[in-house]
Design a protein around this motif. Sequence first.
Motif, PDB file in Angstrom:
ATOM      1  N   GLU A   1       5.492   0.901   5.106  1.00  0.00           N
ATOM      2  CA  GLU A   1       5.636  -0.447   4.572  1.00  0.00           C
ATOM      3  C   GLU A   1       4.953  -1.487   5.451  1.00  0.00           C
ATOM      4  OE1 GLU A   1       9.765  -1.181   3.937  1.00  0.00           O
ATOM      5  OE2 GLU A   1       9.717  -0.382   1.907  1.00  0.00           O
ATOM      6  N   ASN A   2       4.751  -1.166   6.725  1.00  0.00           N
ATOM      7  CA  ASN A   2       4.119  -2.105   7.643  1.00  0.00           C
ATOM      8  C   ASN A   2       2.606  -2.189   7.443  1.00  0.00           C
ATOM      9  OD1 ASN A   2       6.592  -2.602   8.765  1.00  0.00           O
ATOM     10  ND2 ASN A   2       6.356  -1.027  10.327  1.00  0.00           N
ATOM     11  N   GLU A   3       2.045  -1.282   6.688  1.00  0.00           N
ATOM     12  CA  GLU A   3       0.597  -1.222   6.502  1.00  0.00           C
ATOM     13  C   GLU A   3       0.150  -2.190   5.407  1.00  0.00           C
ATOM     14  OE1 GLU A   3      -2.324   1.904   4.422  1.00  0.00           O
ATOM     15  OE2 GLU A   3      -0.901   2.733   5.839  1.00  0.00           O
ATOM     16  N   ASP A   4      -1.032  -2.770   5.583  1.00  0.00           N
ATOM     17  CA  ASP A   4      -1.596  -3.653   4.556  1.00  0.00           C
ATOM     18  C   ASP A   4      -2.293  -2.829   3.482  1.00  0.00           C
ATOM     19  OD1 ASP A   4      -0.772  -5.942   5.843  1.00  0.00           O
ATOM     20  OD2 ASP A   4      -2.611  -6.090   7.041  1.00  0.00           O
ATOM     21  N   GLY A   5      -2.167  -3.247   2.252  1.00  0.00           N
ATOM     22  CA  GLY A   5      -2.848  -2.578   1.154  1.00  0.00           C
ATOM     23  C   GLY A   5      -2.039  -1.465   0.517  1.00  0.00           C
ATOM     24  N   GLN A   6      -1.193  -0.815   1.232  1.00  0.00           N
ATOM     25  CA  GLN A   6      -0.307   0.240   0.734  1.00  0.00           C
ATOM     26  C   GLN A   6      -1.041   1.446   0.149  1.00  0.00           C
ATOM     27  OE1 GLN A   6       3.110   0.150   1.026  1.00  0.00           O
ATOM     28  NE2 GLN A   6       2.774  -1.681   2.265  1.00  0.00           N
ATOM     29  N   LYS A   7      -2.306   1.661   0.510  1.00  0.00           N
ATOM     30  CA  LYS A   7      -3.035   2.807  -0.022  1.00  0.00           C
ATOM     31  C   LYS A   7      -2.503   4.127   0.543  1.00  0.00           C
ATOM     32  CE  LYS A   7      -7.314   0.516  -1.184  1.00  0.00           C
ATOM     33  NZ  LYS A   7      -8.755   0.459  -1.016  1.00  0.00           N
TER      34      LYS A   7
END
Length: 73
Positions: A30-36
């Motif tokens: 969840e901490n990642e940008d974009g959620q890919k």
Amino acid sequence: MKTKILSLVLILTAVLTSSAQCAMCRAVLENEDGQKAAKGINDGIVYLMSIPYILVFGLGFFIYWKFFRTKKQ
């Protein structure tokens, strides 16, 4: 017969919309940008969990076909 078909459709619909991440994977991703990466991990989990269900269904169908079908004479 209608209730069996309706139950099958509802179960398949629930499976398609379910989210299959464990709590630790979800917290980290969840901490990642974009959620890919999170989407990819979620799809991988669903794919890996579907294989045992397909195998069990296939075995059950084979047993049903072998023992409960009527034999033509």
